[in-house]
Each structure stands twice: as structure tokens, then as C-alpha cells.
Motif scaffolding. Structure first.
Motif, PDB file in Angstrom:
ATOM      1  N   THR A   1       8.213  40.384  50.564  1.00  0.00           N
ATOM      2  CA  THR A   1       9.765  41.027  50.287  1.00  0.00           C
ATOM      3  C   THR A   1       9.949  41.061  52.156  1.00  0.00           C
TER       4      THR A   1
ATOM      5  N   HIS B   1      13.312  42.338  53.900  1.00  0.00           N
ATOM      6  CA  HIS B   1      13.868  43.926  53.710  1.00  0.00           C
ATOM      7  C   HIS B   1      14.946  43.885  55.065  1.00  0.00           C
TER       8      HIS B   1
ATOM      9  N   LYS C   1      16.413  48.327  48.627  1.00  0.00           N
ATOM     10  CA  LYS C   1      16.185  47.238  47.627  1.00  0.00           C
ATOM     11  C   LYS C   1      15.667  46.466  48.865  1.00  0.00           C
ATOM     12  N   PRO C   2      15.077  45.583  48.327  1.00  0.00           N
ATOM     13  CA  PRO C   2      14.309  44.442  49.591  1.00  0.00           C
ATOM     14  C   PRO C   2      15.522  43.235  49.222  1.00  0.00           C
TER      15      PRO C   2
ATOM     16  N   THR D   1      12.329  38.939  47.713  1.00  0.00           N
ATOM     17  CA  THR D   1      11.316  39.115  46.524  1.00  0.00           C
ATOM     18  C   THR D   1      10.571  37.209  46.522  1.00  0.00           C
TER      19      THR D   1
ATOM     20  N   CYS E   1       9.390  41.821  57.268  1.00  0.00           N
ATOM     21  CA  CYS E   1       8.904  41.499  55.994  1.00  0.00           C
ATOM     22  C   CYS E   1       7.331  42.592  55.677  1.00  0.00           C
TER      23      CYS E   1
END
Length: 227
Positions: free
Chosen positions: A15, A17, A23-24, A27, A52
Motif C-alpha cells: 500500500t 500512503h 486512506k492509502p 493498493t 509504503c
């Protein structure tokens, strides 16, 4: 632009970020030990700090699974490249010339770049080359007088053509005219011949003067003896 995240094991969920977002950003479930997060068109909104992490199955990530933070800055234009020639900038007709366009080495993440070779007076690029390297080579084959002029280069992101660099400083290429070279050689021969004739004339003149002086002295000596 692609941001890569790599782990020590395969078959994990990655994921991506961004600081300030809950929220990511993306993904990816990967069977490999790395994943690439693609950002198709980079804008100023993508600027920020990224990191990540990867999950082993359904387990929550631990602190050790977090990557280092990466600061992504977005400017209006990329740094200016440099254009150089591998040979003399003054070349003979029908010769080959290689030009090298190099951008500053500032890549933390590998990505593809498209390099363009430009010539003043031409509305379209002469050549285009796409590579993941920090430089590209352009070959000018069997050049003529029409290839003389000022050349520049620039580059842009392959996945985001709107983000490009400024053009490099101009590099002047001159194709020597073989006729001018012949005239230059002929002129040199004329100058050398003229100097030779001048030296020969000067030597002859000095010899004539010395002969006249010697005859004059001999004549004066005879007159003295008669007296």
C-alpha cells in the motif's frame, strides 16, 4: 511516474500512503517482492511525502514493515539538460557526428524519459529517443553544409509529456566546405612561393651590390698604382 516499493518476502500486499491522507493512495497485491505504483499524470497536487508498507496476508503491518519517507516535489519544468559533441564542432562534409543530451542525475526512482534533438530554424524535432537512462545519443550521419547551425535538446517524462525541461544551451555545429579548404591550401602555397622568391631576389640584390663594390675598389686601386 512510478514509485517502487520492495519487501524482503514475496506474495504480499503493498500500500502506498501520503502524509495527511487517511486512506492509502494505492493498493497492489503482488506475487513478487516489489510493486510499482503508477502516477500517470503528475500535477502539483501530487507533491508531498510518501511512504509504503506491505502486509503479510491479513496481518496488520508492523513498524518494521514501513518504508522510509520519500519527498516528491513537482515543479513547472524539469532541470535544463546539457548538449555536447563527442568530436570537434567543425567537421568535414560526409562525416558522422554524435551529440549527447544529458539531464542532471537526480533520479531516486527509475523511470522513462524521452529526449528530443532540436535545431534552430526547424519547427519539428530532428530526432527522438526514449530511455530510462540519464542521457541519450543522437547521430548525424554523412553531414552536409545544410547540417551547419545551432542545436539544442530537451527531455520530458514519457508518461507525462506535459512536464518537460527547458531547452539546453545552443551548440553550434559547422561543416567545413572542401572548396574553402582547397582555396586555403592554394593561398598558403602562393604565400610560401612569394616568400621564397623574395628571399631569392634579396640574396641576388645583395650579391650584385657586393660585386659592384668590389669592382669599384679594384678600379680605384689601379688608378692609384698608375699615379
Amino acid at each position: 511516474m512510478t514509485l517502487w516499493c520492495q519487501s524482503a518476502s514475496c506474495g504480499t500486499r503493498f500500500t502506498l500512503h501520503k502524509d495527511g491522507e487517511d486512506k492509502p493512495v494505492q493498493t497492489i497485491d503482488s506475487l513478487q517482492d516489489k510493486a510499482g505504483f503508477l502516477i500517470p499524470h503528475v500535477t502539483h497536487e501530487h507533491a508531498g511525502t510518501y511512504y509504503c508498507l506491505h502486509h503479510r496476508g491479513e496481518d496488520l503491518p508492523t513498524l518494521a514493515l514501513y518504508s522510509d519517507h520519500l519527498e516528491l516535489s513537482v515543479s513547472d519544468s524539469l532541470p535544463k539538460p546539457t548538449l555536447s559533441a563527442e568530436t570537434d564542432l567543425m567537421i568535414a562534409p560526409r562525416s558522422n557526428l554524435s551529440l549527447k543530451c544529458k539531464k542532471p542525475d537526480s533520479d531516486h526512482i527509475p523511470q522513462r524519459w524521452t529526449y528530443l534533438l532540436l535545431k534552430e530554424g526547424n519547427s519539428q524535432p530532428l530526432q527522438k529517443h526514449t530511455t530510462t537512462g540519464s542521457w541519450a545519443k543522437f547521430n548525424l550521419l554523412s553531414v552536409t553544409d545544410q547540417d551547419s547551425g545551432n542545436y539544442r535538446c530537451k527531455y520530458f517524462e514519457f508518461q507525462n509529456p506535459q512536464r518537460e525541461s527547458e531547452a539546453s544551451s545552443a551548440l553550434e555545429i559547422r561543416v567545413k566546405d572542401s572548396g574553402s579548404r582547397s582555396v586555403s591550401i592554394a593561398l598558403s602555397c602562393v604565400i610560401i612561393l612569394s616568400l621564397f622568391l623574395l628571399a631569392f631576389y634579396h640574396r641576388s640584390y645583395i650579391g650584385t651590390v657586393m660585386t659592384k663594390q668590389r669592382l669599384t675598389h679594384q678600379h680605384q686601386g689601379l688608378k692609384t698604382m698608375k699615379q
